[in-house]
Scaffold this active site. Sequence first.
Site, PDB file in Angstrom:
ATOM      1  N   HIS A 233       0.848  -1.206   0.000  1.00 51.92           N
ATOM      2  CA  HIS A 233       0.000   0.000   0.000  1.00 51.92           C
ATOM      3  C   HIS A 233       0.879   1.250   0.000  1.00 51.92           C
ATOM      4  O   HIS A 233       1.886   1.297   0.694  1.00 51.92           O
ATOM      5  CB  HIS A 233      -0.878  -0.026   1.267  1.00 51.92           C
ATOM      6  CG  HIS A 233      -1.955   0.998   1.294  1.00 51.92           C
ATOM      7  ND1 HIS A 233      -1.721   2.317   1.572  1.00 51.92           N
ATOM      8  CD2 HIS A 233      -3.289   0.898   1.073  1.00 51.92           C
ATOM      9  CE1 HIS A 233      -2.867   2.998   1.534  1.00 51.92           C
ATOM     10  NE2 HIS A 233      -3.836   2.147   1.230  1.00 51.92           N
ATOM     11  N   CYS A 271      -3.979   2.448  -4.437  1.00 53.30           N
ATOM     12  CA  CYS A 271      -4.896   3.300  -3.666  1.00 53.30           C
ATOM     13  C   CYS A 271      -4.949   4.678  -4.339  1.00 53.30           C
ATOM     14  O   CYS A 271      -4.012   5.474  -4.210  1.00 53.30           O
ATOM     15  CB  CYS A 271      -4.427   3.404  -2.217  1.00 53.30           C
ATOM     16  SG  CYS A 271      -5.495   4.489  -1.248  1.00 53.30           S
ATOM     17  N   HIS A 298      -7.963   0.331  -4.157  1.00 58.20           N
ATOM     18  CA  HIS A 298      -8.763   1.158  -3.240  1.00 58.20           C
ATOM     19  C   HIS A 298      -9.295   2.316  -4.063  1.00 58.20           C
ATOM     20  O   HIS A 298      -8.514   3.133  -4.551  1.00 58.20           O
ATOM     21  CB  HIS A 298      -7.891   1.725  -2.121  1.00 58.20           C
ATOM     22  CG  HIS A 298      -7.510   0.735  -1.075  1.00 58.20           C
ATOM     23  ND1 HIS A 298      -6.700   1.044  -0.008  1.00 58.20           N
ATOM     24  CD2 HIS A 298      -7.853  -0.569  -0.913  1.00 58.20           C
ATOM     25  CE1 HIS A 298      -6.552  -0.020   0.768  1.00 58.20           C
ATOM     26  NE2 HIS A 298      -7.237  -1.017   0.230  1.00 58.20           N
ATOM     27  N   ASP A 351     -13.246   2.851  -1.035  1.00 55.34           N
ATOM     28  CA  ASP A 351     -12.435   3.219   0.118  1.00 55.34           C
ATOM     29  C   ASP A 351     -13.032   4.460   0.767  1.00 55.34           C
ATOM     30  O   ASP A 351     -13.312   5.453   0.091  1.00 55.34           O
ATOM     31  CB  ASP A 351     -11.001   3.472  -0.333  1.00 55.34           C
ATOM     32  CG  ASP A 351     -10.017   3.440   0.810  1.00 55.34           C
ATOM     33  OD1 ASP A 351     -10.409   3.040   1.917  1.00 55.34           O
ATOM     34  OD2 ASP A 351      -8.850   3.807   0.598  1.00 55.34           O
ATOM     35  N   HIS A 352     -13.231   4.399   2.019  1.00 62.68           N
ATOM     36  CA  HIS A 352     -13.794   5.493   2.822  1.00 62.68           C
ATOM     37  C   HIS A 352     -15.127   5.954   2.238  1.00 62.68           C
ATOM     38  O   HIS A 352     -15.509   5.586   1.144  1.00 62.68           O
ATOM     39  CB  HIS A 352     -12.820   6.684   2.919  1.00 62.68           C
ATOM     40  CG  HIS A 352     -11.486   6.288   3.458  1.00 62.68           C
ATOM     41  ND1 HIS A 352     -10.429   7.139   3.547  1.00 62.68           N
ATOM     42  CD2 HIS A 352     -11.036   5.105   3.940  1.00 62.68           C
ATOM     43  CE1 HIS A 352      -9.387   6.519   4.059  1.00 62.68           C
ATOM     44  NE2 HIS A 352      -9.728   5.277   4.299  1.00 62.68           N
ATOM     45  N   TYR A 368     -15.204   4.812   7.642  1.00 60.87           N
ATOM     46  CA  TYR A 368     -15.757   3.472   7.401  1.00 60.87           C
ATOM     47  C   TYR A 368     -17.201   3.315   7.883  1.00 60.87           C
ATOM     48  O   TYR A 368     -17.595   2.271   8.386  1.00 60.87           O
ATOM     49  CB  TYR A 368     -14.843   2.408   8.024  1.00 60.87           C
ATOM     50  CG  TYR A 368     -13.551   2.285   7.236  1.00 60.87           C
ATOM     51  CD1 TYR A 368     -13.480   1.452   6.121  1.00 60.87           C
ATOM     52  CD2 TYR A 368     -12.433   3.033   7.561  1.00 60.87           C
ATOM     53  CE1 TYR A 368     -12.323   1.355   5.369  1.00 60.87           C
ATOM     54  CE2 TYR A 368     -11.266   2.943   6.806  1.00 60.87           C
ATOM     55  CZ  TYR A 368     -11.220   2.101   5.719  1.00 60.87           C
ATOM     56  OH  TYR A 368     -10.086   2.005   4.966  1.00 60.87           O
TER      57      TYR A 368
HETATM   58  C1  DNO Z   1      -7.035   3.537   5.244  1.00 60.38           C
HETATM   59  C2  DNO Z   1      -6.160   2.642   4.678  1.00 60.38           C
HETATM   60  C3  DNO Z   1      -4.990   2.137   5.492  1.00 60.38           C
HETATM   61  C4  DNO Z   1      -4.434   0.975   4.850  1.00 60.38           C
HETATM   62  C5  DNO Z   1      -3.219   0.410   5.426  1.00 60.38           C
HETATM   63  C6  DNO Z   1      -2.673  -0.555   4.434  1.00 60.38           C
HETATM   64  O1  DNO Z   1      -8.171   3.557   5.126  1.00 60.38           O
HETATM   65  O2  DNO Z   1      -6.244   2.433   3.369  1.00 60.38           O
HETATM   66  O3  DNO Z   1      -5.410   1.722   6.746  1.00 60.38           O
HETATM   67  O4  DNO Z   1      -5.356  -0.021   4.978  1.00 60.38           O
HETATM   68  O5  DNO Z   1      -2.331   1.381   5.704  1.00 60.38           O
HETATM   69  O6  DNO Z   1      -1.741  -1.371   4.974  1.00 60.38           O
END
Ligand code: DNO
Length: 394
Positions: A233, A271, A298, A351-352, A368
């Site tokens: 990541h 991401c 992500h 994501d989020h 989340y």
């Molecule tokens: C946040 C994320 C991080 C991610 C970690 C990956 O939402 O994307 O928590 O999961 O850093 O290892």
Amino acid sequence: MLQSWRWYGPNDLVSLDHIKQTGANAIVTALHEIYDGRVWPLEDILARKTLIENSGLTWSVVESIPVHASIKLDNDEAPAAIDRFIVTMKNLAKAGIKAICYNFMPVVDWTRTDLCYKTENGGLALRFDPIDFAAYDIFVLRRKNAEADYNVLQVAAAKARFKTFDKAEINVLESNIISGLPGSELNHSRTGIAAKIAEYDDIDSAKLQKNLIKFLKAIIPVAEEYGLRMCLHPDDPPFSLFGLPRVLSTADDYRTIFDAVPAENNGITFCIGSLGARADNDIPAMIKEFSPRIHFAHLRNVKREESGAFFEDDHLAGSTDMVEVVKLLLAEENRRESEGRADWQIPMRPDHGHLLLDDINKKTNPGYSAIGRLKGLAELRGIMMALKSEANKV
Ligand code: DNO
């Protein structure tokens, strides 16, 4: 794409039954209760997998196995910590879970300064403001030589900002920055974080990168042997915090580690939100360059502001063209499928998400909540369907 959803385990306020209702069919999770570098026992992994499968879902990706600090520091404890990481990898492979997300950020994982930033629609978003961060670093934490890590204008702006803060605002800012957002392994106190940062006094980017490559040289051969797709990541945000080195922020950073350890199992969690916080990261170009190594995506969209701040915008708004992103990822899936690969589908997760509607008054994990992510997933699913339907007409 495989529509997945991050679930924090049995204590998550968004339950597996609720996730099923979103239409997601795969789960992204970890044994969050084992975050301190201990091995994840095979029986614990299998029990969690059964729980997920009993809800009609599958566990598609592990996010994340924490990388113990000793590995980043490459100190005497590192070899044993790497051995334990490898045992956990093997246990996951035995349980049939083949994609593993992890990161290499020292001391702090993903970081925001504001968890309740009001959007134009009245929802609440996550935001990072470098001036608030500098104000905390220089004037609250009072990190040794902190000023040297900022330019003169930033220091002056941080000083002015600090003067506007009252005690309650400082407490909120501090807790946002050092308490650890969901999924982070560590929850620091003010003195605790200062000590952790000081451990890196002699570690610059070159050294941290060297330590990462040493780690990859140990784990990637195991991933090859066990058919595991490792998904590193990016740094979030993709630049230094507290003067600490961060080595997974740009295309060049990833090129360096892929050149050093070329196996495709050495892959990336692409991401969009993390990498997209830098204007000099060309997201479509990076997807094209690294596509065979994108084992997990992500999907989230940050809006960069003039000042260098950014906030998490709607999934289809923000500074990155999300339609283009999805198009490129679907093209990569087609390429894999045409090779007859069983694992052609790229798992993605919305994501989020913003805090919306009655989630605003609920206790939720920052980023989340259910409704904001559900909205994001629905929008992204629409893009996927539209693009696929267009492609089928050609
Ligand atoms: C946040 C994320 C991080 C991610 C970690 C990956 O939402 O994307 O928590 O999961 O850093 O290892």
